[in-house]
Motif scaffolding. Structure first.
Motif, PDB file in Angstrom:
ATOM      1  N   PHE A  29     -14.473  15.415  42.818  1.00 57.95           N
ATOM      2  CA  PHE A  29     -13.566  14.895  41.807  1.00 57.95           C
ATOM      3  C   PHE A  29     -14.340  14.420  40.588  1.00 57.95           C
ATOM      4  O   PHE A  29     -13.790  14.344  39.488  1.00 57.95           O
ATOM      5  CB  PHE A  29     -12.718  13.754  42.373  1.00 57.95           C
ATOM      6  CG  PHE A  29     -11.679  13.241  41.414  1.00 57.95           C
ATOM      7  CD1 PHE A  29     -10.535  13.979  41.150  1.00 57.95           C
ATOM      8  CD2 PHE A  29     -11.838  12.015  40.783  1.00 57.95           C
ATOM      9  CE1 PHE A  29      -9.567  13.513  40.272  1.00 57.95           C
ATOM     10  CE2 PHE A  29     -10.882  11.540  39.906  1.00 57.95           C
ATOM     11  CZ  PHE A  29      -9.745  12.285  39.649  1.00 57.95           C
ATOM     12  N   SER A  30     -15.623  14.087  40.763  1.00 54.45           N
ATOM     13  CA  SER A  30     -16.458  13.641  39.658  1.00 54.45           C
ATOM     14  C   SER A  30     -16.886  14.803  38.756  1.00 54.45           C
ATOM     15  O   SER A  30     -17.470  14.578  37.696  1.00 54.45           O
ATOM     16  CB  SER A  30     -17.693  12.904  40.173  1.00 54.45           C
ATOM     17  OG  SER A  30     -18.546  13.765  40.894  1.00 54.45           O
ATOM     18  N   PHE A  31     -16.605  16.026  39.190  1.00 57.23           N
ATOM     19  CA  PHE A  31     -16.897  17.216  38.391  1.00 57.23           C
ATOM     20  C   PHE A  31     -15.640  17.649  37.652  1.00 57.23           C
ATOM     21  O   PHE A  31     -14.586  17.821  38.256  1.00 57.23           O
ATOM     22  CB  PHE A  31     -17.396  18.361  39.272  1.00 57.23           C
ATOM     23  CG  PHE A  31     -18.720  18.111  39.922  1.00 57.23           C
ATOM     24  CD1 PHE A  31     -19.892  18.349  39.232  1.00 57.23           C
ATOM     25  CD2 PHE A  31     -18.787  17.647  41.223  1.00 57.23           C
ATOM     26  CE1 PHE A  31     -21.127  18.125  39.831  1.00 57.23           C
ATOM     27  CE2 PHE A  31     -20.005  17.415  41.830  1.00 57.23           C
ATOM     28  CZ  PHE A  31     -21.179  17.655  41.125  1.00 57.23           C
ATOM     29  N   ALA A  32     -15.781  17.844  36.352  1.00 56.65           N
ATOM     30  CA  ALA A  32     -14.657  18.340  35.570  1.00 56.65           C
ATOM     31  C   ALA A  32     -14.278  19.751  36.003  1.00 56.65           C
ATOM     32  O   ALA A  32     -13.101  20.104  36.036  1.00 56.65           O
ATOM     33  CB  ALA A  32     -14.999  18.315  34.085  1.00 56.65           C
ATOM     34  N   THR A  33     -15.297  20.545  36.326  1.00 55.59           N
ATOM     35  CA  THR A  33     -15.097  21.926  36.729  1.00 55.59           C
ATOM     36  C   THR A  33     -16.101  22.310  37.804  1.00 55.59           C
ATOM     37  O   THR A  33     -17.275  21.960  37.717  1.00 55.59           O
ATOM     38  CB  THR A  33     -15.254  22.884  35.535  1.00 55.59           C
ATOM     39  OG1 THR A  33     -14.359  22.501  34.491  1.00 55.59           O
ATOM     40  CG2 THR A  33     -14.948  24.312  35.945  1.00 55.59           C
ATOM     41  N   TYR A  94     -24.213  31.551  43.024  1.00 51.43           N
ATOM     42  CA  TYR A  94     -24.572  30.151  42.853  1.00 51.43           C
ATOM     43  C   TYR A  94     -23.351  29.281  42.640  1.00 51.43           C
ATOM     44  O   TYR A  94     -22.450  29.636  41.882  1.00 51.43           O
ATOM     45  CB  TYR A  94     -25.493  29.972  41.644  1.00 51.43           C
ATOM     46  CG  TYR A  94     -26.821  30.683  41.741  1.00 51.43           C
ATOM     47  CD1 TYR A  94     -27.930  30.045  42.287  1.00 51.43           C
ATOM     48  CD2 TYR A  94     -26.963  31.986  41.281  1.00 51.43           C
ATOM     49  CE1 TYR A  94     -29.152  30.695  42.375  1.00 51.43           C
ATOM     50  CE2 TYR A  94     -28.177  32.642  41.365  1.00 51.43           C
ATOM     51  CZ  TYR A  94     -29.268  31.995  41.909  1.00 51.43           C
ATOM     52  OH  TYR A  94     -30.477  32.634  41.988  1.00 51.43           O
ATOM     53  N   CYS A  95     -23.336  28.134  43.285  1.00 52.88           N
ATOM     54  CA  CYS A  95     -22.312  27.128  43.054  1.00 52.88           C
ATOM     55  C   CYS A  95     -22.718  26.276  41.866  1.00 52.88           C
ATOM     56  O   CYS A  95     -23.894  25.931  41.711  1.00 52.88           O
ATOM     57  CB  CYS A  95     -22.144  26.256  44.300  1.00 52.88           C
ATOM     58  SG  CYS A  95     -20.826  25.020  44.180  1.00 52.88           S
ATOM     59  N   ASN A  96     -21.751  25.934  41.025  1.00 53.11           N
ATOM     60  CA  ASN A  96     -22.006  25.147  39.824  1.00 53.11           C
ATOM     61  C   ASN A  96     -20.981  24.027  39.690  1.00 53.11           C
ATOM     62  O   ASN A  96     -19.806  24.211  39.995  1.00 53.11           O
ATOM     63  CB  ASN A  96     -21.957  26.038  38.584  1.00 53.11           C
ATOM     64  CG  ASN A  96     -21.914  25.245  37.287  1.00 53.11           C
ATOM     65  OD1 ASN A  96     -20.844  24.998  36.734  1.00 53.11           O
ATOM     66  ND2 ASN A  96     -23.089  24.858  36.802  1.00 53.11           N
ATOM     67  N   GLY A  97     -21.451  22.879  39.222  1.00 57.56           N
ATOM     68  CA  GLY A  97     -20.563  21.768  38.945  1.00 57.56           C
ATOM     69  C   GLY A  97     -20.897  21.142  37.604  1.00 57.56           C
ATOM     70  O   GLY A  97     -22.068  20.959  37.275  1.00 57.56           O
ATOM     71  N   LYS A  98     -19.861  20.839  36.819  1.00 55.95           N
ATOM     72  CA  LYS A  98     -20.031  20.185  35.525  1.00 55.95           C
ATOM     73  C   LYS A  98     -19.439  18.784  35.604  1.00 55.95           C
ATOM     74  O   LYS A  98     -18.241  18.638  35.839  1.00 55.95           O
ATOM     75  CB  LYS A  98     -19.358  20.986  34.415  1.00 55.95           C
ATOM     76  CG  LYS A  98     -19.964  22.350  34.205  1.00 55.95           C
ATOM     77  CD  LYS A  98     -19.250  23.113  33.101  1.00 55.95           C
ATOM     78  CE  LYS A  98     -19.857  24.482  32.915  1.00 55.95           C
ATOM     79  NZ  LYS A  98     -19.157  25.263  31.874  1.00 55.95           N
ATOM     80  N   LYS A  99     -20.284  17.774  35.399  1.00 56.10           N
ATOM     81  CA  LYS A  99     -19.866  16.388  35.522  1.00 56.10           C
ATOM     82  C   LYS A  99     -18.909  15.978  34.418  1.00 56.10           C
ATOM     83  O   LYS A  99     -19.036  16.412  33.273  1.00 56.10           O
ATOM     84  CB  LYS A  99     -21.082  15.462  35.504  1.00 56.10           C
ATOM     85  CG  LYS A  99     -21.850  15.401  36.823  1.00 56.10           C
ATOM     86  CD  LYS A  99     -21.060  14.618  37.856  1.00 56.10           C
ATOM     87  CE  LYS A  99     -21.886  14.370  39.103  1.00 56.10           C
ATOM     88  NZ  LYS A  99     -21.122  13.585  40.107  1.00 56.10           N
ATOM     89  N   ILE A 100     -17.940  15.115  34.779  1.00 56.71           N
ATOM     90  CA  ILE A 100     -17.015  14.566  33.794  1.00 56.71           C
ATOM     91  C   ILE A 100     -17.771  13.690  32.804  1.00 56.71           C
ATOM     92  O   ILE A 100     -17.592  13.798  31.592  1.00 56.71           O
ATOM     93  CB  ILE A 100     -15.908  13.755  34.480  1.00 56.71           C
ATOM     94  CG1 ILE A 100     -15.031  14.655  35.347  1.00 56.71           C
ATOM     95  CG2 ILE A 100     -15.063  13.025  33.441  1.00 56.71           C
ATOM     96  CD1 ILE A 100     -13.994  13.904  36.158  1.00 56.71           C
ATOM     97  N   PHE A 101     -18.624  12.814  33.319  1.00 56.72           N
ATOM     98  CA  PHE A 101     -19.414  11.925  32.486  1.00 56.72           C
ATOM     99  C   PHE A 101     -20.799  12.509  32.256  1.00 56.72           C
ATOM    100  O   PHE A 101     -21.530  12.804  33.196  1.00 56.72           O
ATOM    101  CB  PHE A 101     -19.530  10.542  33.128  1.00 56.72           C
ATOM    102  CG  PHE A 101     -18.211   9.854  33.311  1.00 56.72           C
ATOM    103  CD1 PHE A 101     -17.564   9.283  32.229  1.00 56.72           C
ATOM    104  CD2 PHE A 101     -17.614   9.778  34.558  1.00 56.72           C
ATOM    105  CE1 PHE A 101     -16.343   8.644  32.381  1.00 56.72           C
ATOM    106  CE2 PHE A 101     -16.399   9.141  34.722  1.00 56.72           C
ATOM    107  CZ  PHE A 101     -15.758   8.575  33.634  1.00 56.72           C
ATOM    108  N   GLY A 102     -21.145  12.683  30.988  1.00 59.90           N
ATOM    109  CA  GLY A 102     -22.453  13.198  30.618  1.00 59.90           C
ATOM    110  C   GLY A 102     -22.487  14.691  30.388  1.00 59.90           C
ATOM    111  O   GLY A 102     -23.397  15.187  29.705  1.00 59.90           O
ATOM    112  N   GLY A 103     -21.541  15.423  30.952  1.00 60.48           N
ATOM    113  CA  GLY A 103     -21.471  16.865  30.764  1.00 60.48           C
ATOM    114  C   GLY A 103     -22.629  17.637  31.374  1.00 60.48           C
ATOM    115  O   GLY A 103     -22.910  18.762  30.944  1.00 60.48           O
TER     116      GLY A 103
END
Length: 117
Positions: A29-33, A94-103
């Protein structure tokens, strides 16, 4: 420290199916995407599919209708169901995650998918 770990890759015949899994050390949930990328030898890494916290999905034209991305927030897992696989799908995924805070972007170690007769 955030970690993403992929699993589920392997060798499959054309027309077959595989399900890739991505386990996150923290809440997704902490990942925007969250998304899946792939890279073949000598080629640029490309986006395969992504899913937002709101559930919106995006797919590469080459996999539209064959692949499905999903998430399980309770288990902090992201999945990629791959059907009707083709030899051109062969790559490291590859799995990727983009954080909500900090990008910031986070990447897993990759899992090999080989589609061959």
């Amino acid at each position: 420290q955030v970690q993403l770990v992929e699993s589920g890759g392997g060798l499959v015949q054309p027309g077959g199916s595989l399900r890739l899994s991505c386990a996150a050390s923290g809440s997704i949930f902490s990942f925007a995407t969250m998304g899946w990328y792939r890279q073949a030898p000598g080629e640029q890494r490309e986006l395969v599919a992504s899913i937002s916290n709101g559930g919106s999905t995006n797919y590469a034209d080459s996999v539209e209708g064959r692949f499905t991305i999903s998430r399980d927030n309770a288990r902090n897992m992201v999945y990629l169901q791959m059907n009707s696989l083709k030899p051109e799908d062969t790559a490291v995924y590859y799995c990727n995650g983009k954080k909500i805070f900090g990008g910031l972007n986070y990447w897993g170690q990759g899992t090999q998918v080989t589609v061959s007769s």
